[in-house]
Motif scaffolding. Structure first.
Motif, PDB file in Angstrom:
ATOM      1  N   SER A  14       7.702  25.638  -9.336  1.00 55.97           N
ATOM      2  CA  SER A  14       6.793  24.862 -10.188  1.00 55.97           C
ATOM      3  C   SER A  14       5.386  25.447 -10.109  1.00 55.97           C
ATOM      4  CB  SER A  14       6.774  23.404  -9.729  1.00 55.97           C
ATOM      5  OG  SER A  14       5.577  22.792 -10.150  1.00 55.97           O
ATOM      6  N   ILE A  15       4.878  25.879 -11.259  1.00 57.00           N
ATOM      7  CA  ILE A  15       3.536  26.458 -11.237  1.00 57.00           C
ATOM      8  C   ILE A  15       2.493  25.410 -10.859  1.00 57.00           C
ATOM      9  CG2 ILE A  15       3.955  28.397 -12.797  1.00 57.00           C
ATOM     10  CD1 ILE A  15       2.845  26.755 -15.067  1.00 57.00           C
ATOM     11  N   ASP A  16       2.755  24.149 -11.213  1.00 56.43           N
ATOM     12  CA  ASP A  16       1.812  23.086 -10.849  1.00 56.43           C
ATOM     13  C   ASP A  16       1.732  22.938  -9.338  1.00 56.43           C
ATOM     14  OD1 ASP A  16       1.017  22.331 -13.350  1.00 56.43           O
ATOM     15  OD2 ASP A  16       2.586  20.841 -13.612  1.00 56.43           O
ATOM     16  N   GLU A  17       2.905  22.933  -8.728  1.00 54.22           N
ATOM     17  CA  GLU A  17       2.947  22.664  -7.294  1.00 54.22           C
ATOM     18  C   GLU A  17       2.362  23.828  -6.492  1.00 54.22           C
ATOM     19  OE1 GLU A  17       6.870  21.688  -5.979  1.00 54.22           O
ATOM     20  OE2 GLU A  17       6.199  21.227  -3.935  1.00 54.22           O
ATOM     21  N   GLN A  70       9.545  30.003 -12.304  1.00 57.80           N
ATOM     22  CA  GLN A  70       9.632  28.809 -13.156  1.00 57.80           C
ATOM     23  C   GLN A  70      10.276  29.119 -14.504  1.00 57.80           C
ATOM     24  OE1 GLN A  70       6.591  25.844 -13.384  1.00 57.80           O
ATOM     25  NE2 GLN A  70       6.854  25.516 -15.566  1.00 57.80           N
ATOM     26  N   TYR A  71       9.922  30.222 -15.103  1.00 62.79           N
ATOM     27  CA  TYR A  71      10.443  30.517 -16.441  1.00 62.79           C
ATOM     28  C   TYR A  71      11.669  31.435 -16.402  1.00 62.79           C
ATOM     29  CZ  TYR A  71       6.283  28.131 -17.999  1.00 62.79           C
ATOM     30  OH  TYR A  71       5.311  27.183 -18.195  1.00 62.79           O
TER      31      TYR A  71
END
Lengths: 219, 293
Positions: free
Chosen positions: B155-158, B219-220
């Motif tokens: 997760s890029i957010d995490e 992620q992607y």
């Protein structure tokens, strides 16, 4: 108390027109709608209050405070309608509206851990859940997930205006910054170059000649 | 820090450019004082921005002098005085560069790591002594970041959270006053997020080649039968959203700061420089100019 001119970013003795213009721009800049999903919303409100006060003082000097009062009333009305609006949509969540309201308040007050706990405890992952989770992530700075959850909420309940509003706020904010005036004001890379200046002059000259006049006499 | 925060130079007026460079040189000079002349090599534009922003919250006019320096001995240059903001930014530069070099050594066994660390050791120790709380918090976040990277966080957010929080703390510490601190913290948080993810996008090709961790690749779900170029293309819009949205949040926080001076330079960076850098890294071909100072 700060100097009201300073608060509005004006020079001492600015004209009424200038005051109004500066005021309008600042209200736009610190409008609660713009800071709705932002953890600094309380500070923006404070700033707006300061601006309103400064404007009041300056306009009282100009004997023209009735107009601002009108604007303020209008604004308050807007706020009220928004508040009742969200209450109504929140009520759509049958039997659980109180729970939903609590989560909303926690997000609003920055109590993110507790809000997350309550969200995790919700039995279904429906549109409301996605919406709230989106709002929470937005405030925490997890924009990728926030966007995904808000989209999901709108997909699940396309007719819910509250969800659509939230998603469109995100898009508006993104686009407002991305295409900000400072960037697209026509800086050094957008100015008319010599070529287009010449073409314009030539065009103007030809048009003048068509009507029997002349703009540039040598050609 | 990676030197992504730069003004849009062609749009700066000459005095604005001189002042910005003055802060840059000021930070450089302060670093030499703290970590010795060799310590200057790790100087970044990001910390020049930190000095500029923090100093712009003080009402005293910009102070500096025309001086010669060791790095540019031929011509006198405007160098900002060693105000508390400049000194703080230089300390942060030493601190973060030290960790960056350490990271280089641990991840890639890059010999630049220990070499640089040896140079900065003395300065690092001084900084650690001066801001024990900050250093402790930064080290904890770095530990979290390491764990996330090691378990291949998807997760890029995490995964961008720890670095964002490091920057949040760095900016928060710069100003103790509570409300300004909160606003500065949000500037820092979003800047950190932007830097981390921009760097990730920048490194996609290298990371894929040598199989090292990259949050965007995970992620992607980059697949092997896809060319790097088409992968970058595929995720460009999604990455741009997070990057630009972070900047838009940064801009909101910035609007709440009580800027006393250098407003036009800061505006240039926040409304133009950061966006241009984003576009250049994402290779969106905005036809924008970028030069070193």
């Amino acid at each position: 108390m700060k100097n009201p001119y300073e608060v509005l970013g004006l020079k001492e003795g600015a004209s009424v027109e200038e005051i109004k213009k500066a005021y309008r721009e600042l209200v736009k800049k610190y409008h609660p709608d713009r800071y709705r999903d932002n953890p600094l919303s309380d500070l923006a409100e404070e700033k707006l209050r300061e601006i309103n006060e400064a404007y009041d003082i300056l306009m009282k000097n100009a004997n023209n405070s009735s107009q601002r009062q009108q604007q303020q009333q209008q604004y308050q009305r807007q706020q009220q309608s928004q508040n009742t609006g969200s209450g109504y949509y929140g009520g759509g969540y049958s039997g659980n509206s109180d729970y939903v309201y609590q989560i909303k308040m926690m997000i609003q007050n920055g109590n993110y851990a507790q809000a997350q706990k309550m969200l995790d405890a919700m039995p279904v992952r429906d549109a409301t859940w996605n919406y709230l989770q989106g709002l929470l992530f937005l405030r925490r700075g997890w924009y990728d997930r926030a966007n995904a959850h808000l989209r999901r909420a709108v997909e699940m309940e396309p007719n819910n205006m509250e969800y659509r509003d939230a998603l469109s706020r995100v898009n508006t904010q993104y686009n407002t910054y991305r295409y900000n005036n400072n960037f697209y004001r026509g800086g050094y890379n957008n100015n008319p170059d010599m070529c287009s200046i010449c073409t314009t002059l030539w065009c103007a000259d030809s048009l003048c000649e068509c009507f029997g006049g002349d703009l540039i006499s040598c050609c | 820090m990676f030197g992504y925060i730069i003004p849009d130079k062609p749009d700066l007026r000459i005095w604005e450019f001189e002042v910005f460079r003055g802060y840059y040189c000021g930070v450089c000079k302060a670093m030499a004082k703290r970590a010795g002349h060799r310590g200057r090599i790790v100087l970044t534009y990001d910390c020049a921005f930190l000095a500029l922003l923090l100093d712009s919250l003080e009402k005293e006019p910009v102070s500096g002098k025309q001086k010669r320096c060791l790095v540019h001995p031929l011509k006198k240059r405007y160098i900002a005085d060693n105000t508390s903001a400049v000194e703080y930014a230089s300390d942060i530069n030493i601190l973060l560069s030290y960790y960056n070099l350490k990271d280089k050594w641990q991840d890639e066994r890059n010999l630049l790591g220990p070499a640089g660390m040896a140079v900065l050791k003395k300065g690092y120790k001084k900084v650690k002594k001066k801001y024990p709380e900050l250093v402790k918090e930064v080290e904890e976040e770095l530990e979290t970041l390491r764990e996330l990277e090691q378990r291949n966080c998807d997760s890029i957010d995490e995964v961008s959270e720890p670095f964002a929080r490091i920057m949040q703390k760095v900016f928060l510490y710069g100003k103790k006053c509570e409300s300004a601190g909160k606003v500065l913290g949000w500037v820092g948080y979003n800047l950190g997020k932007w830097i981390y993810l921009l760097d990730a996008y920048d490194d996609i090709e290298d990371n894929i080649k040598n199989g090292s961790y990259n949050p965007l690749v995970v992620q992607y779900k980059y697949s092997e039968n896809e060319s790097v170029e088409s992968f970058r293309e595929r995720i460009r819009e999604k990455t741009e959203f997070v990057l630009v949205y972070s900047l838009s949040e940064l801009e909101k926080a910035f609007s709440l700061l009580d800027i006393k001076k250098n407003k036009s330079i800061l505006d240039n960076i926040i409304y133009r420089g950061l966006l241009i850098k984003t576009r250049n890294v994402l290779q969106m071909g905005a036809g924008c100019h970028e030069e070193s100072l």
